[in-house]
Design a protein around this motif. Structure first.
Motif, PDB file in Angstrom:
ATOM      1  N   VAL A   1    -100.767  17.193  50.202  1.00 25.60           N
ATOM      2  CA  VAL A   1     -99.591  17.886  49.559  1.00 25.60           C
ATOM      3  C   VAL A   1     -98.945  19.156  50.213  1.00 25.60           C
ATOM      4  O   VAL A   1     -97.821  19.243  50.676  1.00 25.60           O
ATOM      5  N   ARG A   2     -99.950  20.079  50.692  1.00 27.23           N
ATOM      6  CA  ARG A   2     -99.434  21.291  51.240  1.00 27.23           C
ATOM      7  C   ARG A   2     -99.435  21.345  52.595  1.00 27.23           C
ATOM      8  O   ARG A   2     -98.929  22.329  53.323  1.00 27.23           O
ATOM      9  N   LYS A   3    -100.073  20.432  53.195  1.00 24.64           N
ATOM     10  CA  LYS A   3    -100.259  20.118  54.803  1.00 24.64           C
ATOM     11  C   LYS A   3    -100.650  21.369  55.369  1.00 24.64           C
ATOM     12  O   LYS A   3    -100.365  21.823  56.502  1.00 24.64           O
ATOM     13  N   LYS A   4    -101.954  21.866  54.551  1.00 22.28           N
ATOM     14  CA  LYS A   4    -102.735  23.094  55.297  1.00 22.28           C
ATOM     15  C   LYS A   4    -103.719  22.439  55.953  1.00 22.28           C
ATOM     16  O   LYS A   4    -104.459  21.977  55.519  1.00 22.28           O
ATOM     17  N   PRO A   5    -103.874  22.988  57.528  1.00 21.23           N
ATOM     18  CA  PRO A   5    -105.378  22.781  57.759  1.00 21.23           C
ATOM     19  C   PRO A   5    -106.360  22.772  57.296  1.00 21.23           C
ATOM     20  O   PRO A   5    -107.218  21.932  57.222  1.00 21.23           O
ATOM     21  N   ASP A   6    -106.387  23.983  56.465  1.00 20.99           N
ATOM     22  CA  ASP A   6    -108.001  23.987  55.700  1.00 20.99           C
ATOM     23  C   ASP A   6    -108.003  23.021  54.507  1.00 20.99           C
ATOM     24  O   ASP A   6    -109.320  22.481  54.008  1.00 20.99           O
ATOM     25  N   ASP A   7    -106.809  22.492  53.827  1.00 19.10           N
ATOM     26  CA  ASP A   7    -106.838  21.486  52.817  1.00 19.10           C
ATOM     27  C   ASP A   7    -107.117  20.166  53.711  1.00 19.10           C
ATOM     28  O   ASP A   7    -108.083  19.442  52.857  1.00 19.10           O
ATOM     29  N   LEU A   8    -106.816  20.058  54.761  1.00 20.57           N
ATOM     30  CA  LEU A   8    -107.231  18.614  55.358  1.00 20.57           C
ATOM     31  C   LEU A   8    -108.810  18.698  55.834  1.00 20.57           C
ATOM     32  O   LEU A   8    -109.460  17.698  56.028  1.00 20.57           O
ATOM     33  N   LEU A   9    -109.300  19.832  56.258  1.00 20.03           N
ATOM     34  CA  LEU A   9    -110.731  19.941  56.282  1.00 20.03           C
ATOM     35  C   LEU A   9    -111.731  19.691  55.049  1.00 20.03           C
ATOM     36  O   LEU A   9    -112.598  18.927  55.019  1.00 20.03           O
ATOM     37  N   VAL A  10    -110.933  20.186  53.991  1.00 24.69           N
ATOM     38  CA  VAL A  10    -111.488  19.711  52.413  1.00 24.69           C
ATOM     39  C   VAL A  10    -111.757  18.356  52.479  1.00 24.69           C
ATOM     40  O   VAL A  10    -112.547  17.677  51.672  1.00 24.69           O
ATOM     41  N   ALA A  11    -110.409  17.719  52.732  1.00 26.07           N
ATOM     42  CA  ALA A  11    -110.344  16.274  52.477  1.00 26.07           C
ATOM     43  C   ALA A  11    -111.295  15.470  53.247  1.00 26.07           C
ATOM     44  O   ALA A  11    -111.970  14.489  52.903  1.00 26.07           O
ATOM     45  N   GLY A  12    -111.745  15.972  54.510  1.00 22.70           N
ATOM     46  CA  GLY A  12    -112.792  15.337  55.162  1.00 22.70           C
ATOM     47  C   GLY A  12    -114.080  15.531  54.818  1.00 22.70           C
ATOM     48  O   GLY A  12    -114.631  14.702  54.863  1.00 22.70           O
ATOM     49  N   LYS A  13    -114.257  16.577  54.286  1.00 20.18           N
ATOM     50  CA  LYS A  13    -115.640  17.038  53.799  1.00 20.18           C
ATOM     51  C   LYS A  13    -115.877  16.200  52.581  1.00 20.18           C
ATOM     52  O   LYS A  13    -116.859  15.451  52.219  1.00 20.18           O
ATOM     53  N   LEU A  14    -114.614  15.825  51.487  1.00 18.56           N
ATOM     54  CA  LEU A  14    -114.877  15.046  50.514  1.00 18.56           C
ATOM     55  C   LEU A  14    -114.940  13.698  50.730  1.00 18.56           C
ATOM     56  O   LEU A  14    -115.740  12.887  50.077  1.00 18.56           O
ATOM     57  N   LEU A  15    -114.391  13.203  51.664  1.00 19.60           N
ATOM     58  CA  LEU A  15    -114.693  11.788  52.427  1.00 19.60           C
ATOM     59  C   LEU A  15    -116.083  11.402  52.870  1.00 19.60           C
ATOM     60  O   LEU A  15    -116.654  10.453  52.367  1.00 19.60           O
ATOM     61  N   ILE A  16    -116.702  12.601  53.504  1.00 19.53           N
ATOM     62  CA  ILE A  16    -117.942  12.310  53.748  1.00 19.53           C
ATOM     63  C   ILE A  16    -118.970  12.412  52.555  1.00 19.53           C
ATOM     64  O   ILE A  16    -119.833  11.643  52.430  1.00 19.53           O
ATOM     65  N   GLU A  17    -118.834  13.308  51.856  1.00 17.46           N
ATOM     66  CA  GLU A  17    -119.464  13.231  50.278  1.00 17.46           C
ATOM     67  C   GLU A  17    -119.401  11.899  49.899  1.00 17.46           C
ATOM     68  O   GLU A  17    -120.254  11.578  49.012  1.00 17.46           O
ATOM     69  N   MET A  18    -117.881  11.404  49.685  1.00 15.29           N
ATOM     70  CA  MET A  18    -117.804   9.963  48.985  1.00 15.29           C
ATOM     71  C   MET A  18    -118.528   9.009  49.273  1.00 15.29           C
ATOM     72  O   MET A  18    -119.232   8.383  48.761  1.00 15.29           O
ATOM     73  N   VAL A  19    -118.713   8.880  51.056  1.00 10.13           N
ATOM     74  CA  VAL A  19    -119.229   7.780  51.539  1.00 10.13           C
ATOM     75  C   VAL A  19    -120.903   8.002  51.190  1.00 10.13           C
ATOM     76  O   VAL A  19    -121.579   7.095  50.943  1.00 10.13           O
ATOM     77  N   GLY A  20    -121.348   9.160  51.271  1.00  7.17           N
ATOM     78  CA  GLY A  20    -122.897   9.494  51.109  1.00  7.17           C
ATOM     79  C   GLY A  20    -123.146   9.410  49.593  1.00  7.17           C
ATOM     80  O   GLY A  20    -124.479   8.978  49.535  1.00  7.17           O
ATOM     81  N   ARG A  21    -122.481   9.232  48.751  1.00  8.07           N
ATOM     82  CA  ARG A  21    -122.693   8.795  47.298  1.00  8.07           C
ATOM     83  C   ARG A  21    -122.564   7.300  46.869  1.00  8.07           C
ATOM     84  O   ARG A  21    -122.494   6.953  45.834  1.00  8.07           O
ATOM     85  N   GLY A  22    -122.341   6.467  48.227  1.00  7.57           N
ATOM     86  CA  GLY A  22    -122.170   4.902  48.045  1.00  7.57           C
ATOM     87  C   GLY A  22    -120.925   4.323  47.690  1.00  7.57           C
ATOM     88  O   GLY A  22    -120.862   3.300  47.380  1.00  7.57           O
ATOM     89  N   PHE A  23    -119.700   5.342  47.994  1.00  7.78           N
ATOM     90  CA  PHE A  23    -118.601   4.630  47.620  1.00  7.78           C
ATOM     91  C   PHE A  23    -117.799   4.268  48.901  1.00  7.78           C
ATOM     92  O   PHE A  23    -118.334   4.803  50.067  1.00  7.78           O
ATOM     93  N   SER A  24    -116.826   3.139  49.014  1.00  4.70           N
ATOM     94  CA  SER A  24    -116.518   2.631  49.977  1.00  4.70           C
ATOM     95  C   SER A  24    -115.001   3.090  49.893  1.00  4.70           C
ATOM     96  O   SER A  24    -114.082   2.568  49.322  1.00  4.70           O
ATOM     97  N   PRO A  25    -114.459   3.946  50.939  1.00  6.76           N
ATOM     98  CA  PRO A  25    -113.095   4.306  50.923  1.00  6.76           C
ATOM     99  C   PRO A  25    -112.208   3.109  51.555  1.00  6.76           C
ATOM    100  O   PRO A  25    -112.770   2.317  52.307  1.00  6.76           O
TER     101      PRO A  25
END
Length: 492
Positions: free
Chosen positions: A428-452
């Protein structure tokens, strides 16, 4: 039109309250007393924070006494971290003095199915059989549901038809279960075709017809539902109260107010038993359609008809007031409910907190989350998701992340919806730091067995590339490849 359906039931059905059984000694309860939540939470926390070697040592400690109930509770607590749940299960499977029960194996099968790890799933089924613990009808119901959820209804049917090959003969109950799984996932045509093909073999009953009728109602095809129930009557089977409640709910779901009310009046005229489920259906159905005054009148008139509202009835009224009237009126009903001695449940709090969030009353929503402890409840992942979603929709990203961190700190593990909401909010805010958080959440999501979804991967990749995070984008790209999605071509 529905006279044939209703004419078969003109007598009230009487229900007897069972007498309490004889007292059970504490000794006999020793294997059935549920483990305290604190013990379950502590063990789940240990599993989440330990590496395999340390976890093996801890779980194999002779001082720990394992039992199936404790193991099942821990597996449920770890449900949204499939890899850790299965790691816990596998380490205990090698325990020198403890053997898994059939219920724990079923939980593990369910978790493997949720992660679409079918190799592990069928390995566990074979283990059930080799240990002579199953597999039983419940095991195959779990597998069928997981295949349908993964978009593989044909595979679910094949699993049902092959049950006998795994030492579990099909019966009417297992047939009804697979029909129900198909219908509740909107595969009603497939369920109906299976029903017609095998109804003679399994000698279908009223429950079977009700399942199919409910399936048609779920997709708003009430004429087909009525046809099924009328066919049931012609075949010599009597409809029960569930049959009538299914049709009533179906008419209301389809927006057929006139037909629903006529059906209800005909039920009363023919002195059919009308229970709290019937009234709850009417309150919810009319309320959702915007007929709040009618819903309230039905609710207020229940007691005069000799039927007391249940917690579910109050939940229905609170929900429709939040949606179609005002959240203030919903809060009044909530307080009235508590004063009358009804104990709110998770659904009560979920619908009210959602209503408060929708009305922009975020602080009051958080107050009600805290109030849940008074009723010995804790906010579950669905309630946390509601609050996170509304904070993010309002642009309060930090507050949404705070709720996320708080829920994780108390071992309320996020699910697929949690991650999708938060990852979406990071753009939403298009901030570089927010997109880094998005990437970390994606990695965590996969690590917990979810399929994005592929869309989620590509969106995060695009965001990282546009903000100059090529190194992190490469990591996401490798993860995407590992998950089986064919990545687009990128020059990194």
């Amino acid at each position: 039109m529905f006279a044939l359906l209703l004419q078969t039931s003109t007598k009230k059905i009487r229900y007897r309250v069972p007498k309490p059984s004889s007292p059970i000694s504490w000794r006999s309860l020793s294997t059935t007393i549920p483990p305290p939540p604190s013990q379950v939470a502590a063990m789940a926390d240990l599993v989440l924070k330990s590496n395999p070697e340390a976890l093996t040592k801890a779980l194999h400690d002779p001082a720990l006494e394992w039992n199936p109930q404790l193991v099942d509770k821990i597996l449920k607590q770890l449900w949204n971290d499939g890899p850790k749940a299965l790691e816990f299960f596998k380490i205990l499977d090698r325990h020198p003095n403890y053997a898994h029960s059939s219920s724990s194996l079923d939980h593990a099968i369910d978790i493997a199915g949720r992660m679409r790890d079918y190799k592990t799933l069928w390995t566990l089924v074979a283990r059930l059989r080799s240990r002579r613990l199953g597999p039983g009808p419940k095991t195959f119901a779990i597998i069928a549901e997981r295949y349908v959820a993964a978009g593989k209804p044909d595979r679910a049917v094949k699993v049902f038809l092959s049950m006998h090959e795994h030492g579990c003969p099909q019966d009417l109950n297992s047939f009804n279960t697979v029909l129900d799984v198909l219908c509740k996932s909107n595969r009603v045509e497939k369920a109906y075709n299976l029903f017609k093909a095998l109804r003679g073999r399994f000698k279908v009953d009223t429950v079977s017809y009700n399942i199919i009728a409910n399936g048609w109602c779920l997709i708003k095809r009430t004429p087909k539902a009525l046809e099924v129930l009328e066919e049931m009557v012609k075949r010599g089977l009597n409809p029960n109260l569930s049959s009538y409640n299914i049709m009533l709910k179906g008419y209301l779901r389809a927006g057929q107010i006139k037909e629903a009310w006529e059906f209800f009046l005909e039920m009363k005229k023919r002195k059919c038993e009308i229970d709290v489920v019937t009234y709850t259906t009417l309150v919810h159905g009319f309320g959702v359609l915007g007929e709040i005054k009618k819903a309230r009148k039905i609710f207020d008139g229940m007691v005069g008809e000799g039927v007391l509202p249940s917690v579910a009835t109050y939940n229905a009224l609170i929900q429709v007031l939040c949606k179609k009237d005002s959240v203030e009126n919903a809060v009044v009903v909530f307080e009235e409910m508590a004063k009358k001695g009804y104990v709110p449940n998770l659904i009560t709090y979920t619908v009210l907190i959602r209503g408060l969030c929708h009305a922009g009353e975020m602080e009051r929503a958080l107050e009600f989350m805290d109030r849940m402890k008074d009723d010995e409840l804790e906010p579950n992942v669905q309630i946390n998701n509601v609050v996170i979603r509304y904070f993010c929709d309002d642009g309060e990203i930090e507050k949404g992340l705070n709720v996320f961190e708080k829920m994780c700190s108390v071992n309320c593990l996020p699910n697929l919806d949690t991650y999708n909401v938060l990852i979406g909010a990071m753009f939403v805010r298009k901030k570089p730091d927010d997109l880094l958080v998005a990437g970390k959440l994606l990695i965590e999501m996969v690590g917990r067995g979810f399929s994005p979804r592929r869309f989620t991967f590509n969106r995060v990749l695009d965001g990282l590339l546009l903000t100059g995070n090529q190194g992190f984008a490469k990591e996401i790209l490798r993860l995407q490849s590992k998950c089986g999605h064919l990545p687009r071509r990128f020059r990194l």
